[in-house]
Design an enzyme around this catalytic site. Structure first.
Site, mmCIF file in Angstrom:
data_model
loop_
_atom_site.group_PDB
_atom_site.id
_atom_site.type_symbol
_atom_site.label_atom_id
_atom_site.label_comp_id
_atom_site.label_asym_id
_atom_site.label_seq_id
_atom_site.Cartn_x
_atom_site.Cartn_y
_atom_site.Cartn_z
ATOM 1 N N ASP A 9 0.860 -1.182 0.000
ATOM 2 C CA ASP A 9 0.000 0.000 0.000
ATOM 3 C C ASP A 9 0.897 1.233 0.000
ATOM 4 O O ASP A 9 1.647 1.459 0.954
ATOM 5 C CB ASP A 9 -0.887 -0.036 1.266
ATOM 6 C CG ASP A 9 -1.908 1.078 1.283
ATOM 7 O OD1 ASP A 9 -2.026 1.797 0.273
ATOM 8 O OD2 ASP A 9 -2.590 1.234 2.313
ATOM 9 N N ASP A 104 -2.711 2.584 -6.236
ATOM 10 C CA ASP A 104 -1.627 2.618 -5.253
ATOM 11 C C ASP A 104 -1.600 1.392 -4.337
ATOM 12 O O ASP A 104 -1.032 1.435 -3.256
ATOM 13 C CB ASP A 104 -1.700 3.909 -4.419
ATOM 14 C CG ASP A 104 -3.015 4.042 -3.662
ATOM 15 O OD1 ASP A 104 -3.915 3.233 -3.915
ATOM 16 O OD2 ASP A 104 -3.127 4.960 -2.841
ATOM 17 N N GLU A 105 -2.197 0.320 -4.773
ATOM 18 C CA GLU A 105 -2.206 -0.904 -3.957
ATOM 19 C C GLU A 105 -2.079 -2.130 -4.849
ATOM 20 O O GLU A 105 -2.678 -2.171 -5.922
ATOM 21 C CB GLU A 105 -3.539 -1.052 -3.213
ATOM 22 C CG GLU A 105 -3.713 -0.176 -2.013
ATOM 23 C CD GLU A 105 -5.072 -0.414 -1.381
ATOM 24 O OE1 GLU A 105 -5.248 -1.432 -0.712
ATOM 25 O OE2 GLU A 105 -5.970 0.421 -1.614
#
Lengths: 398, 81
Positions: A9, A104-105
């Site tokens: 993350d 973003d993960e």
């Protein structure tokens, strides 16, 4: 043998990217937003801004109230997408099975890597450390991530939430119960605001309480999601990590736009609707789809023939819209998709002519950039973008 | 806050391993030595790639872009506060 799943993350991703780009922003409370001086929302807050309570999705005025020294930085989605692609390349150097969860993960299945077990932390920690170092070396030292490692996606994601920023947490049999019982219900991916409120209304506030609730009660209250919630309390998740290049195809293409203010101006709303319909249609054509069902935010209708023509989508959307009420958010989408090569083209000369025009417009936009050519009827919408085909426009809605 | 400039500028750059690395730029009669490249990213303008460099020069932050198709550099924006 247990699987070993890693969840990565990126910490305050958009804000960290902006802090990396500009050292004057480093260590300061910043918010990435649409346009700073109009009514907008916070897309991402820096770690420093989060300490003041600034959160994603919050309106800019609310954020400024919480943190008067907050610096607004206009977001650049193209930049974040490009850097996200570079991150994924790094992840793929460590595992062939990378599931992109969001910009973003990502989840990585690292089970097959040599000596990678949950009981022995050394190898998973080494891999996580190497990934963190590669990100720092290749993107910059301000761009950090929190990594969670566990036997499934649910627990890996929960682990990555435990320490921010720049965290590294492993959940294995030794600490599984402690980690679960110390978690809040909404720490679990799948328990959002509404589900949490529903659980609390049932008198369930902790994981320990959730464990006491019979499965039948949860399925009665939440339907099929009830079993997922039941499993969460025990850390059970059977969903595999699915490599994103083999993941399911798109189910719909849709776009929404929040207007600067509520309006009853039908012409303005129609211009936005056409713009969004064209945008969705363009993406569909780029990915080789057409679709039969057109939906707005409140209604939907199916066509006899699938389409990827923005004007046709818009015309249906316009019929579905209720223009009697003031509008703040405009949205349109297409679902019920089929691959374009599986549909038979029309024999009607006027349709064929229109398709030729659309193909030519796509060719020009592919070569010279989005919106090099566009329908004049959508021009008012570009007052938001300011730059159209390299020309600055000052046209506004009213 | 950022101020959009979008002016063509002259840039002294070296090419290392197929990548452009700006070393200095000339803008409005002044020379700016690039002290650090803080971030690089790429965007597309149609079929042409544009390479962006967020740099520190003379103590301030600047964003330069390089259009490798037309071989031109632009100063995109500067940090003014």
């Amino acid at each position: 043998m247990d699987e070993v799943v890693m969840h990565i993350d990126m910490n305050s991703y958009f804000a960290s990217v902006e802090q990396q780009a500009n050292p004057h922003l480093a260590g300061k409370p910043i918010a990435v937003s649409g346009r700073p001086y109009i009514h907008s929302v916070v897309a991402a807050a820096s770690i420093e801004a989060k300490k003041f309570g600034v959160r994603s999705g919050m309106s800019t005025w609310e954020a400024k109230k919480l943190c008067p020294g907050l610096i607004f930085v206009p977001g650049n989605p193209a930049k974040y997408i490009d850097l996200s692609g570079r991150l994924i390349k790094i992840f793929r150097d460590f595992s062939p099975t990378v599931e992109i969860f969001s910009i973003d993960e990502a989840f990585l299945d690292i089970t097959s890597l040599d000596g990678c077990t949950l009981s022995d932390r050394v190898q998973p920690f080494r891999i996580a450390g190497e990934i963190k170092q590669r990100i720092k070396d290749e993107l910059g030292e301000k761009i950090t991530c929190s990594i969670g490692i566990a036997k499934n996606k649910l627990l890996a994601k929960l682990a990555s939430e435990k320490k921010k920023p720049d965290g590294l947490t492993i959940i294995n049999e030794n600490n599984l119960d402690a980690m679960l019982l110390s978690s809040k219900l909404d720490d679990f991916c799948g328990i959002g605001r509404q589900t949490l409120a529903h659980l609390q209304a049932m008198g369930i506030y902790t994981v320990a309480q959730l464990r006491q609730v019979p499965l039948e009660c949860l399925t009665a209250a939440f339907g099929r999601h009830g079993r997922d919630i039941f499993n969460m309390a025990f850390g059970i998740d059977n969903a595999p990590v699915v490599a994103s290049d083999t993941g399911p195809e798109a189910k719909s293409f849709s776009h929404t736009l929040t207007l600067e203010r509520e309006t009853s101006d039908r012409k303005q709303v129609e211009a936005v609707l056409l713009y969004l319909a064209e945008k969705a249609a363009r993406r569909m054509r780029q990915e080789g789809f057409c679709g039969r069902t057109i939906h707005t935010l409140t209604a939907q209708r199916s066509l006899p023939q699938a389409t990827s023509n923005g004007l046709e989508i818009y015309k249906v959307g316009r019929q579905l819209m209720n223009f009697d009420l003031p509008v703040r958010v405009v949205g349109i989408g297409v679902s019920n998709l089929v691959k374009k090569d599986r549909t038979s083209g029309s024999w009607l000369p006027e349709v064929q002519k229109e398709e030729k025009i659309i193909t030519s417009l796509d060719f020009v936009n592919d070569r010279f950039g989005e919106n090099a050519v566009f329908r004049a009827a959508t021009l008012p919408v570009f007052s938001r973008d300011r730059r159209v085909a390299g020309i600055r426009t000052k046209m506004r809605f009213n | 806050m950022y101020e959009e400039i979008k002016e063509f500028v002259e840039v002294a750059a070296v090419f290392v391993g197929g990548k452009a690395v700006p070393k200095a730029f000339f803008w409005r009669g002044r020379k700016y030595i690039v002290e650090k490249i803080n971030l690089e990213h790429q965007e597309r303008q149609g079929s042409d790639p544009l390479f962006y460099f967020s740099v520190t020069a003379a103590g301030n932050s600047y964003e330069l872009s390089f259009d490798s198709h037309n071989l031109v550099w632009k100063l995109e924006r500067i940090w003014t506060k």
